[in-house]
Motif scaffolding. Sequence first.
Motif, short mmCIF file in Angstrom:
data_model
loop_
_atom_site.label_atom_id
_atom_site.label_comp_id
_atom_site.label_asym_id
_atom_site.label_seq_id
_atom_site.Cartn_x
_atom_site.Cartn_y
_atom_site.Cartn_z
N SER A 1 0.82 -1.22 0.00
CA SER A 1 0.00 0.00 0.00
C SER A 1 0.86 1.27 0.00
N LEU A 2 2.00 1.24 0.70
CA LEU A 2 2.85 2.43 0.71
C LEU A 2 3.45 2.67 -0.68
N ALA A 3 3.89 1.59 -1.33
CA ALA A 3 4.44 1.72 -2.69
C ALA A 3 3.36 2.25 -3.64
N ARG A 4 2.11 1.77 -3.46
CA ARG A 4 1.02 2.24 -4.33
C ARG A 4 0.75 3.72 -4.12
N THR A 5 0.75 4.13 -2.84
CA THR A 5 0.51 5.54 -2.54
C THR A 5 1.63 6.41 -3.11
N LEU A 6 2.88 5.91 -2.99
CA LEU A 6 4.02 6.68 -3.53
C LEU A 6 3.91 6.81 -5.05
N ALA A 7 3.45 5.73 -5.71
CA ALA A 7 3.28 5.80 -7.16
C ALA A 7 2.18 6.80 -7.52
N SER A 8 1.08 6.79 -6.76
CA SER A 8 0.00 7.76 -6.99
C SER A 8 0.51 9.18 -6.83
N LEU A 9 1.30 9.38 -5.75
CA LEU A 9 1.84 10.71 -5.47
C LEU A 9 2.77 11.15 -6.59
N ALA A 10 3.59 10.21 -7.09
CA ALA A 10 4.51 10.54 -8.18
C ALA A 10 3.72 10.97 -9.42
N GLY A 11 2.65 10.21 -9.73
CA GLY A 11 1.83 10.54 -10.91
C GLY A 11 1.20 11.91 -10.79
N GLY A 12 0.56 12.15 -9.65
CA GLY A 12 -0.09 13.45 -9.43
C GLY A 12 0.91 14.59 -9.44
N SER A 13 2.10 14.33 -8.85
CA SER A 13 3.12 15.39 -8.76
C SER A 13 3.67 15.75 -10.13
N VAL A 14 3.88 14.73 -10.98
CA VAL A 14 4.40 15.00 -12.33
C VAL A 14 3.45 15.94 -13.08
N LEU A 15 2.16 15.61 -13.02
CA LEU A 15 1.19 16.44 -13.74
C LEU A 15 1.09 17.84 -13.13
N LEU A 16 1.08 17.88 -11.79
CA LEU A 16 0.97 19.18 -11.13
C LEU A 16 2.20 20.05 -11.44
N PHE A 17 3.38 19.42 -11.44
CA PHE A 17 4.60 20.16 -11.80
C PHE A 17 4.48 20.73 -13.21
N GLY A 18 4.03 19.88 -14.13
CA GLY A 18 3.88 20.33 -15.51
C GLY A 18 2.88 21.46 -15.64
N LEU A 19 1.76 21.34 -14.92
CA LEU A 19 0.73 22.37 -15.00
C LEU A 19 1.23 23.70 -14.46
N ILE A 20 2.00 23.65 -13.38
CA ILE A 20 2.48 24.89 -12.75
C ILE A 20 3.67 25.47 -13.51
N TRP A 21 4.61 24.60 -13.88
CA TRP A 21 5.90 25.06 -14.40
C TRP A 21 5.87 25.36 -15.90
N ASP A 22 5.21 24.47 -16.66
CA ASP A 22 5.34 24.52 -18.11
C ASP A 22 4.10 25.01 -18.84
N VAL A 23 2.93 24.66 -18.31
CA VAL A 23 1.72 24.89 -19.08
C VAL A 23 1.07 26.22 -18.77
N SER A 24 1.03 26.59 -17.50
CA SER A 24 0.31 27.83 -17.10
C SER A 24 0.98 29.09 -17.66
#
Lengths: 91, 85
Positions: B62-85
């Motif tokens: 479950s911890l590995a799954r949560t970390l993978a979820s966090l990585a996925g969400g963080s990648v998109l959020l980083f892109g939205l804040i840094w590159d797209v906006s």
Amino acid sequence: MLKTLLDGAVMMAYLACALFFLRFYLQSKDRLFALFSLAFTLMGLHNVLGTVVGPDLDTERIHYLFVVRLVAYLLILGAIWDKNRAGRKPR
Amino acid sequence: MAEVVYILCALTSAACAVLLLRAWRRTRMKLLLYSGLCFSVLTVNNVLLFVDLVLIPAGDLSLARTLASLAGGSVLLFGLIWDVS
């Protein structure tokens, strides 16, 4: 404790992404962004449910929670299909 | 039934990743790249989900799954804040 903290972070990330997509939708009126926003809200909701309700569910019923996630993914697929279909229409 | 839901989650997220990355290769829109990367990581999360709950129910990923979820969400959020906006 650490897992609950990380789950909260995941939920916040998804909801923040949903807000970005909502803003893009309001700016462009493109349905793709509205569907993305809805899908990411559902993914955030799934995360909350998994943390709040998940521990009380037995192993036989835990998969019901993941139907929310599946619906979110299907929304994304539907949004891409809808966008591709619109792109193929003759102008 | 549970296995079907987990497998469908993995297949649909993989399909999202492939379609988004293919669209990125065609259009070079950054938003599609970050969304595709997000769904690629979420596919890993869903494979881990299947392994955790169906293949090795005695283990706890479950911890590995949560970390993978966090990585996925963080990648998109980083892109939205840094590159797209």
